[in-house]
Write an enzyme that holds these catalytic residues in place. Sequence first.
Site, PDB file in Angstrom:
ATOM      1  N   ARG A  51       0.856  -1.178   0.000  1.00  0.00           N
ATOM      2  CA  ARG A  51       0.000   0.000   0.000  1.00  0.00           C
ATOM      3  C   ARG A  51       0.897   1.235   0.000  1.00  0.00           C
ATOM      4  O   ARG A  51       2.106   1.135   0.148  1.00  0.00           O
ATOM      5  CB  ARG A  51      -1.000   0.004   1.166  1.00  0.00           C
ATOM      6  CG  ARG A  51      -0.607  -0.698   2.421  1.00  0.00           C
ATOM      7  CD  ARG A  51       0.511  -0.054   3.184  1.00  0.00           C
ATOM      8  NE  ARG A  51       0.259   1.360   3.385  1.00  0.00           N
ATOM      9  CZ  ARG A  51       1.186   2.283   3.499  1.00  0.00           C
ATOM     10  NH1 ARG A  51       2.466   1.963   3.406  1.00  0.00           N
ATOM     11  NH2 ARG A  51       0.892   3.533   3.675  1.00  0.00           N
ATOM     12  N   GLY A  52       0.278   2.387  -0.187  1.00  0.00           N
ATOM     13  CA  GLY A  52       1.027   3.599  -0.445  1.00  0.00           C
ATOM     14  C   GLY A  52       1.069   3.802  -1.945  1.00  0.00           C
ATOM     15  O   GLY A  52       1.502   2.922  -2.691  1.00  0.00           O
ATOM     16  N   ALA A  53       0.587   4.954  -2.405  1.00  0.00           N
ATOM     17  CA  ALA A  53       0.398   5.155  -3.845  1.00  0.00           C
ATOM     18  C   ALA A  53       1.652   4.875  -4.681  1.00  0.00           C
ATOM     19  O   ALA A  53       1.576   4.180  -5.703  1.00  0.00           O
ATOM     20  CB  ALA A  53      -0.131   6.564  -4.107  1.00  0.00           C
ATOM     21  N   ARG A  94      -6.763  -0.949  -7.935  1.00  0.00           N
ATOM     22  CA  ARG A  94      -7.246   0.001  -6.928  1.00  0.00           C
ATOM     23  C   ARG A  94      -7.513   1.313  -7.662  1.00  0.00           C
ATOM     24  O   ARG A  94      -6.659   1.778  -8.430  1.00  0.00           O
ATOM     25  CB  ARG A  94      -6.257   0.204  -5.784  1.00  0.00           C
ATOM     26  CG  ARG A  94      -6.064  -1.029  -4.911  1.00  0.00           C
ATOM     27  CD  ARG A  94      -5.371  -0.708  -3.600  1.00  0.00           C
ATOM     28  NE  ARG A  94      -6.236   0.027  -2.697  1.00  0.00           N
ATOM     29  CZ  ARG A  94      -5.828   0.539  -1.530  1.00  0.00           C
ATOM     30  NH1 ARG A  94      -4.568   0.406  -1.157  1.00  0.00           N
ATOM     31  NH2 ARG A  94      -6.666   1.196  -0.746  1.00  0.00           N
ATOM     32  N   GLN A 201      -2.006   2.073   9.798  1.00  0.00           N
ATOM     33  CA  GLN A 201      -0.724   2.286   9.128  1.00  0.00           C
ATOM     34  C   GLN A 201       0.184   3.194   9.941  1.00  0.00           C
ATOM     35  O   GLN A 201       1.407   3.082   9.887  1.00  0.00           O
ATOM     36  CB  GLN A 201      -0.936   2.887   7.734  1.00  0.00           C
ATOM     37  CG  GLN A 201      -1.661   1.972   6.762  1.00  0.00           C
ATOM     38  CD  GLN A 201      -3.136   2.330   6.650  1.00  0.00           C
ATOM     39  OE1 GLN A 201      -3.770   2.668   7.650  1.00  0.00           O
ATOM     40  NE2 GLN A 201      -3.684   2.253   5.448  1.00  0.00           N
ATOM     41  N   ASP A 242      -2.499  10.340  -2.593  1.00  0.00           N
ATOM     42  CA  ASP A 242      -2.745   9.255  -3.535  1.00  0.00           C
ATOM     43  C   ASP A 242      -3.112   9.772  -4.921  1.00  0.00           C
ATOM     44  O   ASP A 242      -2.899   9.088  -5.911  1.00  0.00           O
ATOM     45  CB  ASP A 242      -3.853   8.348  -2.994  1.00  0.00           C
ATOM     46  CG  ASP A 242      -3.364   7.515  -1.826  1.00  0.00           C
ATOM     47  OD1 ASP A 242      -2.978   6.358  -2.052  1.00  0.00           O
ATOM     48  OD2 ASP A 242      -3.336   8.032  -0.696  1.00  0.00           O
ATOM     49  N   ASN A 252      -6.267  11.549  -0.220  1.00  0.00           N
ATOM     50  CA  ASN A 252      -5.355  10.816   0.653  1.00  0.00           C
ATOM     51  C   ASN A 252      -6.191   9.959   1.594  1.00  0.00           C
ATOM     52  O   ASN A 252      -7.431   9.972   1.535  1.00  0.00           O
ATOM     53  CB  ASN A 252      -4.457  11.784   1.433  1.00  0.00           C
ATOM     54  CG  ASN A 252      -3.262  11.102   2.069  1.00  0.00           C
ATOM     55  OD1 ASN A 252      -2.571  10.305   1.440  1.00  0.00           O
ATOM     56  ND2 ASN A 252      -3.009  11.388   3.333  1.00  0.00           N
TER      57      ASN A 252
END
Length: 355
Positions: A51-53, A94, A201, A242, A252
């Site tokens: 995860r994390g753009a 996603r 997170q 994001d 975000n």
Amino acid sequence: MSNSGMAIRPVLWDGDVFRVLDQRLLPHKEHYIDCDTSDKAIRAIKNMAVRGAPAVGLTGAAAVALGAREIDARDVDTFMKKFDRLCDRVKRARPTGYNLEWAVEQMRLVVVENLSIGIDAIVEKLREKSEALINEDIEVNRAIGAWGKDVIPAEGAVLTYCNAGGLATGGYGTALGVIRAAWEEGKKFHVFACETRPYLQGSRLTMFELLKEGIPATLITDNAAGFLMQKKKINVVVVGADRITANGDVANKIGTYSLAVLAKTHNIPFYVAAPRSTIDPMKSRGDQIPIEERPGREITHLGGKAIAPAGTEALYLAFDVTPSRYVSGIITEVGIITRPYTRNIRLALQKEAGK
């Protein structure tokens, strides 16, 4: 952990296998998922193992590289048709983050520019491009840190949200990259990290990184941020993103908008740190950004255990949108973008890297 970036790489190539650090298991276990097919890489994106753009984008690029070698085609035209379908499938993994779409299009460009060299050579170039994107991401993050470190006070406190560190990128970080660069410069500040429900997170990942880095930090509940601002305990807020639209609106992790409003109310600077690959110039404003809705079970259960009564209806919107009027600046690899955002974002996208 050295100041060269994360000692633990969230994504990397190991021969013909793409390895993804399963962030669902952190901080208790460091386990890599070996992706030798496009389906495995796409699954890692969908199920939040990565995860994390920026990291999602890098995994998407790897999914394209893996999928290209799975294509059965005797001629380039057939390969291209199947490759386009592969790209579309990866982009749907996603919907909110723009880095995924951007990375897939970078991979598509490799094919378009090399149609004459043959399928086998194209497949090899895609593998090389995927790895190059990881290395480029780390350098971009370093530049973001170099530009952004000046927004961090020499003393005082920084609030951050979710995880925008090395684990969310190729290995250095955007928001945490700014914090890391300021710390490396010798500034003595304190970080408050919001826990970030429901995937935690902040508590699992951001604190994991800050502790390894030796940066003083305190974990707080998400709903404690406003009180700390009211008590003048926060000097600046730095978060990741994001997707950023052409007018500076920022998508975000859900809860970011609330922090931005609170920061504005208490006259606290609110900065967004993100590479230009997060900027979607085709979306003119934030209400055009698709917002991912994830299963309600991710709210009603924690670690596989129910924390709400059976039958509870839950709504989990994974992201929200912060209007640009709440954003003090967008820290990119080519500088800090400030108002007027529409004009200055356009200029930033035209700049050469390093300028």
